[in-house]
Design a protein around this motif. Structure first.
Motif, short mmCIF file in Angstrom:
data_model
loop_
_atom_site.label_atom_id
_atom_site.label_comp_id
_atom_site.label_asym_id
_atom_site.label_seq_id
_atom_site.Cartn_x
_atom_site.Cartn_y
_atom_site.Cartn_z
N ARG A 43 0.99 -1.15 0.13
CA ARG A 43 0.20 -0.13 0.08
C ARG A 43 0.99 1.15 0.18
O ARG A 43 1.67 1.58 0.87
CB ARG A 43 -0.95 -0.10 1.35
CG ARG A 43 -2.06 -1.03 1.31
CD ARG A 43 -2.60 -1.49 2.44
NE ARG A 43 -3.56 -0.34 2.90
CZ ARG A 43 -4.90 -0.12 2.60
NH1 ARG A 43 -5.29 -1.14 1.87
NH2 ARG A 43 -5.34 0.86 3.03
N ILE A 44 0.75 2.03 -1.09
CA ILE A 44 1.83 3.16 -1.30
C ILE A 44 1.08 4.38 -1.57
O ILE A 44 0.00 4.45 -2.32
CB ILE A 44 2.63 2.97 -2.61
CG1 ILE A 44 3.34 1.54 -2.75
CG2 ILE A 44 3.43 4.13 -3.02
CD1 ILE A 44 4.10 1.34 -3.95
N LEU A 45 1.21 5.29 -0.56
CA LEU A 45 0.29 6.46 -0.53
C LEU A 45 1.16 7.59 -1.08
O LEU A 45 2.52 7.83 -0.87
CB LEU A 45 0.23 6.90 1.16
CG LEU A 45 -0.54 8.16 1.36
CD1 LEU A 45 -2.06 7.85 0.73
CD2 LEU A 45 -0.68 8.62 2.62
N LEU A 46 0.68 8.28 -2.23
CA LEU A 46 1.10 9.33 -2.89
C LEU A 46 0.63 10.59 -2.35
O LEU A 46 -0.53 11.02 -2.40
CB LEU A 46 0.64 9.26 -4.35
CG LEU A 46 0.92 7.91 -5.08
CD1 LEU A 46 0.30 7.79 -6.47
CD2 LEU A 46 2.40 7.54 -5.19
N ASP A 47 1.48 11.47 -1.74
CA ASP A 47 1.57 12.66 -1.01
C ASP A 47 0.42 12.04 0.30
O ASP A 47 -0.28 11.24 0.42
CB ASP A 47 0.70 13.63 -1.79
CG ASP A 47 1.42 14.40 -2.64
OD1 ASP A 47 2.88 14.03 -2.76
OD2 ASP A 47 1.22 15.07 -3.41
N CYS A 48 0.62 13.06 1.13
CA CYS A 48 -0.09 13.27 2.31
C CYS A 48 -0.39 14.62 3.00
O CYS A 48 0.23 14.99 3.87
CB CYS A 48 0.34 12.41 3.50
SG CYS A 48 -0.51 12.10 5.10
N GLY A 49 -1.24 15.25 2.12
CA GLY A 49 -1.40 16.78 2.40
C GLY A 49 -2.32 17.09 3.31
O GLY A 49 -3.29 16.18 3.59
N MET A 50 -2.24 18.41 3.94
CA MET A 50 -3.31 18.67 4.85
C MET A 50 -4.38 19.53 3.82
O MET A 50 -4.04 20.31 3.08
CB MET A 50 -2.82 20.00 5.60
CG MET A 50 -3.41 20.43 6.83
SD MET A 50 -2.48 21.26 7.99
CE MET A 50 -2.03 19.90 9.21
N TYR A 51 -5.61 19.44 4.34
CA TYR A 51 -6.85 19.66 3.85
C TYR A 51 -7.03 21.37 4.39
O TYR A 51 -6.86 21.53 5.52
CB TYR A 51 -8.05 19.14 4.01
CG TYR A 51 -9.13 19.80 3.45
CD1 TYR A 51 -9.67 19.59 1.98
CD2 TYR A 51 -10.04 20.60 4.22
CE1 TYR A 51 -10.78 20.13 1.51
CE2 TYR A 51 -11.07 21.25 3.59
CZ TYR A 51 -11.69 20.78 2.41
OH TYR A 51 -12.64 21.39 1.76
N GLN A 52 -7.20 22.34 3.31
CA GLN A 52 -7.19 23.71 3.66
C GLN A 52 -8.63 24.24 3.40
O GLN A 52 -8.91 24.16 2.19
CB GLN A 52 -6.12 24.56 3.09
CG GLN A 52 -4.74 24.18 3.76
CD GLN A 52 -3.51 24.74 2.82
OE1 GLN A 52 -3.35 24.36 1.68
NE2 GLN A 52 -2.62 25.42 3.71
#
Length: 473
Positions: free
Chosen positions: A25-34
């Motif tokens: 399981r590879i996560l592409l990016d882990c950004g914060m919602y704004q």
């Protein structure tokens, strides 16, 4: 093999795409919602579409908070794998994630103080993660330079290609031997955020050949930048016009990339006597640190800046520049009598010292607020740019009387036509699947329709990603 869209689908923030292949399981990016404060807190605190403990690794396209900002929370909730990124992205994340934690702590304290003062009941505001969580997160980073393949999971080889967006930004190329599909070889490319090219500081995006599956950003779908890249003359005109109003100029700017672009252009304009000499303040400890990191990564610069660094002098510094770190110095700027330029984060006016400058100065009709970048829907920056006459800042409402200006030549994002050029240079019309992400729905649909109209030879699946949707690849 399948992909699940866990963020930045139908919106431009919170980039998270989960790839499941060969049991990994590879996560592409882990950004914060704004966006709206309460909604943002709810989305960012939890990971509703996956269990962080079950993620094997993360591949990070670049350091912007909407792509990296929730990594400390991911680690806090049990993720312990590698986080792959370029060297410059790692260095920027080290300061940006810690800064995001500090901003959360400061804003929560301020909001709780104001609520107590005004007798507003309710649970106290709490941070999503701390500086210690951010530091623990950076221990998991594994750095790879551009064009250096690395095996990151069974049958999955990662290569980064320059995206020309911010320092260290990369397109993610995954060469996959799909064991669940008879060992077929597939190349998946995630664009990250695509730069315009002809950037003041950075090299142009590098097209990735032979993609089978493309996940492409659409931030500026349906919109054209009014200004060409590197429009020095127009920038100078905005500053001159603002000075004629008799007040100061407040520039909400991302601490990374946009601040350095502004400093570079101001330095040139003052040196060439294109602008009158006046004090310039960078009121952001993180922007000050980011500028130091820029000097460490000449491998990311275009030829002009690369040569400047080695043959001339500091492109980001000049005599009447003041770099502000302390809160006391920042507060003194609000009592400033003479005209000046104040550059402060954040670019979308969602956090940081720009909020205090706006609260103290947006009601003065002699002042100017100059936006030099994109503001997502529902952010304070977007509300001001859209012409609202009264806006909420740090728990109170303020009348907007200052002049509001917008200049988009600084944008790090390719516009509608530039995205289509990127699609063509990628030869993406040969892809079997194209997913459009990181755009408000109308923006993604505009790119979708343009691809249908302009690339009739494209016969693959062309989808606007939906939050929570799962696709077999």
């Amino acid at each position: 093999m399948k992909i699940k869209f866990c963020g930045a689908a139908g919106t431009t923030t919170g980039s998270q795409h989960l790839l499941e292949v060969n049991g990994s399981r590879i996560l592409l990016d882990c950004g914060m919602y704004q966006g709206r404060r309460e909604e943002s807190l709810r989305i960012n605190r939890e990971f509703p579409y996956f269990n962080p403990k079950e993620i094997d690794c993360v591949v990070l396209s670049h350091a912007h908070i909407d792509h990296s900002g929730n990594l400390p929370n991911l680690v806090k909730k049990g993720f312990s794998g590698n986080i792959y990124c370029t060297y410059a992205t790692r260095d920027l994340c080290q300061i940006m994630l810690a800064d995001a934690a500090r901003i959360q702590e400061h804003d929560c304290k301020f909001i709780n103080k104001m609520n107590a003062r005004h007798g507003i009941a309710g649970p106290p505001a709490e941070v999503i993660y701390t500086e210690q969580d951010a530091e623990r997160c950076t221990r998991l980073f594994v750095n790879i330079n551009y064009m250096r393949p690395m095996l990151i999971a069974p049958g999955v080889t990662l290569t980064f290609f320059d995206a020309g967006h911010i320092l260290g930004a990369a397109q993610v190329c995954l060469d996959i031997v799909d064991q669940e599909d008879g060992g077929q070889k597939k190349r998946l490319v995630f664009s990250g955020d695509v730069g315009r090219g002809d950037n003041e500081l950075l090299r142009d995006p590098v097209p990735v050949p032979n993609a089978d599956i493309l996940i492409m950003e659409t931030t500026y779908g349906g919109r054209q930048h009014r200004s060409k890249p590197r429009d020095d003359e127009a920038f100078q005109d905005y500053i001159k016009r603002a000075l004629q109003r008799g007040g100061s100029i407040y520039i909400p700017a991302f601490a990374v990339e946009r601040t350095q672009q502004i400093l570079y252009l101001l330095n040139k304009a003052f040196h060439e006597s294109k602008l009158p000499v006046l004090p310039v303040y960078v009121d952001s400890p993180m922007a000050v640190s980011a500028t130091e990191i820029y000097r460490l990564h000449p491998e990311c610069f275009n030829h002009e800046v690369y040569d400047f660094l080695f043959r001339e002098k500091d492109p980001f510094g000049f005599e009447h520049l003041r770099l502000i770190r302390s809160v006391t110095e920042s507060q003194k700027l609000n009592k400033m009598q003479n005209q000046g330029i104040i550059v402060a984060a954040s670019g979308m006016c969602e956090a940081g010292r720009i909020l205090h400058h706006l609260a103290n100065n947006i009601g003065n009709p002699h002042n100017t607020v100059l936006f030099v970048g994109y503001c997502a829907e529902h952010t304070l920056g977007r509300r001001i740019m859209d012409g609202e006459k009264e806006v909420p800042i740090l728990g109170r409402r303020y009348a907007v009387r200052a002049a509001i200006e917008e200049m988009d030549s600084f944008s790090g994002h390719a516009d509608h036509n530039e995205l289509l050029k990127y699609f063509h240079r990628m030869e993406a019309e040969k892809c079997s699947k194209v997913f459009l992400v990181h755009g408000e729905t109308k923006a993604s649909e505009a790119i979708q329709q343009a691809i249908v109209d302009q690339f009739p030879e494209f016969s693959g699946d062309l989808e606007v990603a939906q939050i929570g949707a799962i696709w077999k690849l």
